[in-house]
Motif scaffolding. Structure first.
Motif, PDB file in Angstrom:
ATOM      1  N   GLY A   3      85.138  83.949  51.577  1.00 52.64           N
ATOM      2  CA  GLY A   3      83.914  83.160  51.464  1.00 52.64           C
ATOM      3  C   GLY A   3      84.041  82.006  50.495  1.00 52.64           C
ATOM      4  N   SER A   4      82.967  81.256  50.417  1.00 57.24           N
ATOM      5  CA  SER A   4      82.933  80.117  49.496  1.00 57.24           C
ATOM      6  C   SER A   4      82.688  80.606  48.074  1.00 57.24           C
ATOM      7  CB  SER A   4      81.838  79.135  49.912  1.00 57.24           C
ATOM      8  OG  SER A   4      80.575  79.756  49.862  1.00 57.24           O
ATOM      9  N   SER A   5      83.284  79.908  47.124  1.00 58.75           N
ATOM     10  CA  SER A   5      83.109  80.291  45.726  1.00 58.75           C
ATOM     11  C   SER A   5      81.848  79.643  45.162  1.00 58.75           C
ATOM     12  CB  SER A   5      84.323  79.886  44.905  1.00 58.75           C
ATOM     13  OG  SER A   5      84.447  78.479  44.901  1.00 58.75           O
ATOM     14  N   THR A   6      81.391  80.162  44.045  1.00 55.82           N
ATOM     15  CA  THR A   6      80.246  79.554  43.380  1.00 55.82           C
ATOM     16  C   THR A   6      80.748  78.550  42.358  1.00 55.82           C
ATOM     17  OG1 THR A   6      80.102  81.087  41.522  1.00 55.82           O
ATOM     18  CG2 THR A   6      78.970  81.730  43.558  1.00 55.82           C
ATOM     19  N   GLN A   7      79.822  77.758  41.858  1.00 57.17           N
ATOM     20  CA  GLN A   7      80.148  76.786  40.824  1.00 57.17           C
ATOM     21  C   GLN A   7      79.584  77.256  39.484  1.00 57.17           C
ATOM     22  OE1 GLN A   7      78.274  73.658  43.003  1.00 57.17           O
ATOM     23  NE2 GLN A   7      80.143  73.115  44.082  1.00 57.17           N
ATOM     24  N   GLY A   8      79.305  78.554  39.381  1.00 57.44           N
ATOM     25  CA  GLY A   8      78.824  79.153  38.144  1.00 57.44           C
ATOM     26  C   GLY A   8      77.306  79.217  38.076  1.00 57.44           C
ATOM     27  N   VAL A  66      65.877  85.378  36.086  1.00 61.35           N
ATOM     28  CA  VAL A  66      66.727  85.291  37.273  1.00 61.35           C
ATOM     29  C   VAL A  66      67.755  84.192  37.044  1.00 61.35           C
ATOM     30  CG1 VAL A  66      66.813  84.801  39.758  1.00 61.35           C
ATOM     31  CG2 VAL A  66      64.882  86.096  38.822  1.00 61.35           C
ATOM     32  N   ALA A  67      69.021  84.555  37.172  1.00 65.92           N
ATOM     33  CA  ALA A  67      70.110  83.589  37.060  1.00 65.92           C
ATOM     34  C   ALA A  67      70.385  83.009  38.448  1.00 65.92           C
ATOM     35  CB  ALA A  67      71.371  84.271  36.527  1.00 65.92           C
ATOM     36  N   TYR A  68      70.526  81.694  38.500  1.00 58.22           N
ATOM     37  CA  TYR A  68      70.792  81.001  39.766  1.00 58.22           C
ATOM     38  C   TYR A  68      72.225  80.492  39.778  1.00 58.22           C
ATOM     39  CZ  TYR A  68      65.987  81.241  41.282  1.00 58.22           C
ATOM     40  OH  TYR A  68      64.768  81.712  41.700  1.00 58.22           O
ATOM     41  N   TRP A  69      72.979  80.936  40.773  1.00 52.92           N
ATOM     42  CA  TRP A  69      74.370  80.541  40.949  1.00 52.92           C
ATOM     43  C   TRP A  69      74.411  79.294  41.825  1.00 52.92           C
ATOM     44  CZ3 TRP A  69      78.363  83.385  38.783  1.00 52.92           C
ATOM     45  CH2 TRP A  69      77.976  84.594  38.204  1.00 52.92           C
ATOM     46  N   GLY A 109      68.668  96.522  43.605  1.00 52.29           N
ATOM     47  CA  GLY A 109      67.400  95.820  43.441  1.00 52.29           C
ATOM     48  C   GLY A 109      67.433  94.666  42.460  1.00 52.29           C
ATOM     49  N   ASN A 110      68.589  94.369  41.883  1.00 55.54           N
ATOM     50  CA  ASN A 110      68.709  93.215  40.974  1.00 55.54           C
ATOM     51  C   ASN A 110      68.569  91.926  41.762  1.00 55.54           C
ATOM     52  OD1 ASN A 110      69.396  94.718  38.524  1.00 55.54           O
ATOM     53  ND2 ASN A 110      71.252  95.234  39.662  1.00 55.54           N
ATOM     54  N   VAL A 111      67.826  90.978  41.232  1.00 52.73           N
ATOM     55  CA  VAL A 111      67.605  89.701  41.922  1.00 52.73           C
ATOM     56  C   VAL A 111      68.706  88.720  41.547  1.00 52.73           C
ATOM     57  CG1 VAL A 111      66.014  87.783  42.263  1.00 52.73           C
ATOM     58  CG2 VAL A 111      65.108  90.099  41.966  1.00 52.73           C
ATOM     59  N   LEU A 112      69.304  88.112  42.567  1.00 50.57           N
ATOM     60  CA  LEU A 112      70.337  87.093  42.388  1.00 50.57           C
ATOM     61  C   LEU A 112      69.808  85.790  42.966  1.00 50.57           C
ATOM     62  CD1 LEU A 112      73.367  89.151  43.751  1.00 50.57           C
ATOM     63  CD2 LEU A 112      72.682  88.861  41.361  1.00 50.57           C
ATOM     64  N   GLY A 113      69.827  84.722  42.178  1.00 45.20           N
ATOM     65  CA  GLY A 113      69.379  83.425  42.647  1.00 45.20           C
ATOM     66  C   GLY A 113      70.559  82.587  43.103  1.00 45.20           C
ATOM     67  N   ILE A 114      70.333  81.817  44.152  1.00 39.76           N
ATOM     68  CA  ILE A 114      71.355  80.910  44.695  1.00 39.76           C
ATOM     69  C   ILE A 114      70.706  79.533  44.777  1.00 39.76           C
ATOM     70  CG2 ILE A 114      72.884  80.456  46.661  1.00 39.76           C
ATOM     71  CD1 ILE A 114      73.384  83.167  45.301  1.00 39.76           C
ATOM     72  N   LEU A 115      71.441  78.488  44.363  1.00 36.56           N
ATOM     73  CA  LEU A 115      70.889  77.133  44.505  1.00 36.56           C
ATOM     74  C   LEU A 115      71.944  76.161  44.974  1.00 36.56           C
ATOM     75  CD1 LEU A 115      71.605  74.909  42.063  1.00 36.56           C
ATOM     76  CD2 LEU A 115      70.188  76.436  40.754  1.00 36.56           C
ATOM     77  N   GLN A 116      71.459  75.144  45.674  1.00 33.40           N
ATOM     78  CA  GLN A 116      72.316  74.057  46.167  1.00 33.40           C
ATOM     79  C   GLN A 116      71.586  72.761  45.908  1.00 33.40           C
ATOM     80  OE1 GLN A 116      73.185  74.149  50.408  1.00 33.40           O
ATOM     81  NE2 GLN A 116      73.513  71.965  50.437  1.00 33.40           N
ATOM     82  N   ASP A 117      72.303  71.806  45.308  1.00 32.58           N
ATOM     83  CA  ASP A 117      71.771  70.457  45.134  1.00 32.58           C
ATOM     84  C   ASP A 117      72.351  69.599  46.237  1.00 32.58           C
ATOM     85  OD1 ASP A 117      70.156  70.814  42.848  1.00 32.58           O
ATOM     86  OD2 ASP A 117      71.936  70.778  41.574  1.00 32.58           O
ATOM     87  N   ARG A 118      71.488  68.855  46.896  1.00 33.54           N
ATOM     88  CA  ARG A 118      71.964  67.977  47.992  1.00 33.54           C
ATOM     89  C   ARG A 118      72.359  66.633  47.470  1.00 33.54           C
ATOM     90  NH1 ARG A 118      67.751  68.972  52.894  1.00 33.54           N
ATOM     91  NH2 ARG A 118      67.826  71.194  52.877  1.00 33.54           N
TER      92      ARG A 118
END
Length: 118
Positions: A3-8, A66-69, A109-118
């Protein structure tokens, strides 16, 4: 894993009960004033990290931070996460400035946030 990696982790949101009091504490902690200051969100940028304060947990009903990756492709990452056993909590949606966010829960049940900037 292919899969694709995160940018932290680039953003952490904190639900707060008193925005005025919390803003003072986080400004003292981070040593910078809020860059975004509204009745529904206060945001700080310090050391490459964005810290957001969300009164009452916001419409998503946050009860803990919530931490957003940061990811390059939010839909691809959500597909990978759900295929791996995560459960979709909040599908990808724009929150302004071209930013897309989504949340999933891990098997505990831990919440994981994901974000993408366009």
């Amino acid at each position: 894993m292919t899969g694709s990696s995160t940018q932290g982790i680039t953003t952490v949101l904190h639900p707060v009960s008193d925005l005025t009091k919390a803003k003072a504490v986080y400004a003292a902690l981070l040593g910078v004033p809020a860059q975004t200051d509204s009745p529904y969100y206060v945001g700080f940028d310090a050391g490459g990290q964005h810290i957001g304060l969300v009164p009452g947990g916001g419409p998503q009903g946050m009860t803990s931070p919530v931490a957003y990756w940061q990811v390059p492709d939010i839909e691809a990452k959500l597909a990978e996460l759900t295929a791996a056993g995560a459960t979709m909590k909040e599908s990808a949606h724009e929150v302004g400035g071209g930013r897309l966010v989504a949340t999933v829960t891990d098997p505990d049940g831990n919440v994981l946030g994901i974000l993408q900037d366009r």
